[in-house]
Design an enzyme around this catalytic site. Structure first.
Site, short mmCIF file in Angstrom:
data_model
loop_
_atom_site.label_atom_id
_atom_site.label_comp_id
_atom_site.label_asym_id
_atom_site.label_seq_id
_atom_site.Cartn_x
_atom_site.Cartn_y
_atom_site.Cartn_z
N GLU A 295 0.84 -1.20 0.00
CA GLU A 295 0.00 0.00 0.00
C GLU A 295 0.87 1.24 0.00
O GLU A 295 0.57 2.23 -0.68
CB GLU A 295 -0.93 0.01 1.23
CG GLU A 295 -1.96 1.13 1.23
CD GLU A 295 -1.50 2.43 1.87
OE1 GLU A 295 -2.24 3.42 1.83
OE2 GLU A 295 -0.38 2.45 2.44
N GLU A 296 1.95 1.20 0.77
CA GLU A 296 2.80 2.37 0.89
C GLU A 296 3.57 2.67 -0.39
O GLU A 296 4.12 3.76 -0.55
CB GLU A 296 3.78 2.20 2.07
CG GLU A 296 3.11 2.06 3.43
CD GLU A 296 2.43 3.34 3.92
OE1 GLU A 296 2.42 4.32 3.16
OE2 GLU A 296 1.92 3.34 5.04
N ASP A 324 -7.72 2.26 7.72
CA ASP A 324 -6.32 2.65 7.59
C ASP A 324 -6.03 3.76 8.61
O ASP A 324 -6.39 4.91 8.40
CB ASP A 324 -6.06 3.16 6.17
CG ASP A 324 -4.59 3.41 5.89
OD1 ASP A 324 -3.79 3.33 6.83
OD2 ASP A 324 -4.26 3.69 4.72
N HIS A 422 4.55 8.10 9.23
CA HIS A 422 5.61 7.70 8.32
C HIS A 422 7.01 7.94 8.89
O HIS A 422 7.95 8.22 8.16
CB HIS A 422 5.47 8.40 6.96
CG HIS A 422 4.41 7.78 6.10
ND1 HIS A 422 4.20 8.15 4.79
CD2 HIS A 422 3.49 6.82 6.37
CE1 HIS A 422 3.20 7.45 4.28
NE2 HIS A 422 2.76 6.63 5.23
#
Length: 485
Positions: A295-296, A324, A422
């Site tokens: 996904e990233e 998410d 992140h």
């Protein structure tokens, strides 16, 4: 949609149970260099753990393997003006930029729009003819304004014209002025870095007046065919012709363990699946828990899954629920704006009813919600583009909490919803148990309601999804965290 009593499942899905899975994900990251990113041993161990838990709970588990372009930045980008005046610029590397160390003359694209128009209008670099041919003997760096097409197109056209590196600067309208980064979507051939509008336009003005030389340096790793997978778990019961896909992404970013993003969604969905099995719930619909890889890297796992459904398989999926990030420290109870009434972008028919399912539940608990856009930043993206109704919950990422939200939800106005988004600090201590309790209850309620309902979204009460072509022409501005243009 039928009213379903979901209290037993909500009571069974506890913060303690969810955190048990989170602790395992943290240990996996710790044992594997601090990351669970797709293409790394940390992801493989995460996939093995999730598969093991689901198999023990009685689900039919399959691993859908695929390859993808793995990317990581090895060192921050550098952008320095060498002549006529030494200047160091704040810059970023565009995802999938090539590594490089280039010192050369700045050459603006031929159609940068300076000053910018009141509304976005730039198409700089979108056509090969937007660049003067680069020197065949000396390095040169293309300076390109954002707008009009994907960053990948701009970079490819600059490379084809012979430039050794590219700088993409923001376009200049309100909301399009700051230093901005995006993705090339796949391996590039030249270094590509970003600039704010102020810095980019100033550099363009200097280059129009005389020779300007810059130094551009990027350090990246790209593997065009790395391996990863999706973990798919089907309930033993339920109508296989009506499938509810409950998804969260299993991978973290390379930089950190991803315990909120999206360990929280992963652990929540895993615990919902386990407790449904323990309670011996017999779903009317087939419930498919999906844990997406890559996904990233741009929603690649969910995109691969949807793209590889046969037409017959596609018609059997009647809805997608996406979770998410559901434990952000400075959280808001965000619900995806299925009808588009707040954000202007709606999902396929039925998404509005999924939104109402969530908002009505929270209202009945005396809890407020805020809408969040279907902009393509998570794994619902491939589903809504295929015409499948979707919805879900989100507790916030790098965006800043407004004073109005702080008044309703508490927390700190002006601070990010998740200040560790992140980053390496997105670890087991980066979770808000209150957010996790509230949002996991909402998730359990929606999963069970859609699993047991006898009626569907459509006027005739059917549960079938729309055809693949229903939203095929729609384009979303993001693929996960990655801006495309």
């Amino acid at each position: 949609m039928d009213e379903i009593n979901t209290k037993k499942l909500r009571d069974a899905v506890t913060v303690s149970g969810i955190l048990g899975h989170e602790r395992v994900l943290q240990r996996i990251a710790t044992q594997n260099g601090g990351t669970r990113a797709s293409g790394t041993p940390g992801f493989a161990a995460s996939a093995a753990y999730v598969s093991s838990v689901l198999k023990k709970a009685g689900y039919r588990v399959t691993e859908q393997k695929f390859t993808f372009p793995f990317y990581r930045e090895l060192a921050p980008a550098q952008l320095d003006q060498v002549t006529p005046t030494a200047t160091t610029y704040q810059t970023v590397t565009y995802d999938y930029s090539a590594s490089g160390n280039v010192t050369g003359r700045v050459v603006p694209a031929l159609n940068n729009v300076l000053p910018p128009t009141p509304t976005p209008s730039s198409t700089a670099g979108c056509a090969p003819t937007d660049f003067a041919p680069a020197s065949a003997t000396a390095p040169e760096v293309a300076l390109i304004q954002r707008g009009g097409c994907d960053f990948a197109v701009k970079a490819a056209n600059a490379a084809a014209a012979g430039y050794d590196a590219a700088i993409i600067f923001n376009e200049g309208q309100p909301g399009r002025t700051d230093l901005f980064t995006g993705t090339l979507g796949g391996p590039g051939t030249i270094p590509v870095v970003g600039l704010s509008f102020a810095d980019g336009s100033a550099l363009a003005t200097q280059a129009a007046a005389g020779t300007v030389t810059v130094h551009v340096q990027t350090s990246t790793e790209v593997n065009a065919a790395a391996s990863t997978s999706n973990i798919i778990a089907d309930s033993p019961g339920g109508d296989p012709n009506r499938v509810l896909v409950v998804g969260s992404h299993l991978d973290s970013v390379v930089a950190g363990p991803g315990i909120n993003d999206d360990g929280s969604g992963t652990a929540q969905d895993l615990e919902i699946a386990v407790q449904m099995a323990k309670l011996k719930i017999k779903p009317r619909q087939k419930v498919r828990f999906a844990f997406w890889g890559a996904e990233e890297a741009g929603l690649l796992g969910s995109e691969y899954y949807v793209a590889h459904l046969s037409d017959t398989e596609l018609t059997k999926i009647y809805a997608n629920l996406n979770f998410d990030m559901v434990a952000s420290p400075n959280y808001v109870r965000f619900v995806y704006d299925g009808d588009g009434s707040a954000t202007g972008t709606s999902g396929p028919y039925g998404s509005d009813q999924i939104e109402t399912l969530f908002t009505k539940y929270f209202a009945n608990q005396g809890l407020a919600t805020d809408p969040t856009a279907f902009d393509g930043r998570s794994d619902y993206g491939p589903f809504i583009l295929a015409g499948i109704p979707a919805g879900g919950l989100f507790s916030g990422a790098e965006g800043e909490k407004t004073p109005e939200q702080a008044a309703v939800y508490g927390g700190t106005a002006g601070a990010p919803y998740d200040s560790c988004y992140h980053q390496a600090c997105d670890d087991i201590n980066n979770l808000n148990p209150k957010a996790l309790s509230e949002l996991s209850d909402g998730a359990a309620h929606a999963v069970l309601t859609l699993a047991l309902t006898k009626t569907g979204f459509y006027p005739d009460g059917s549960l079938r999804a729309a055809a693949r072509a229903a939203a095929a022409s729609k384009r979303l501005p993001f693929k996960g965290d990655h801006a495309l243009r």
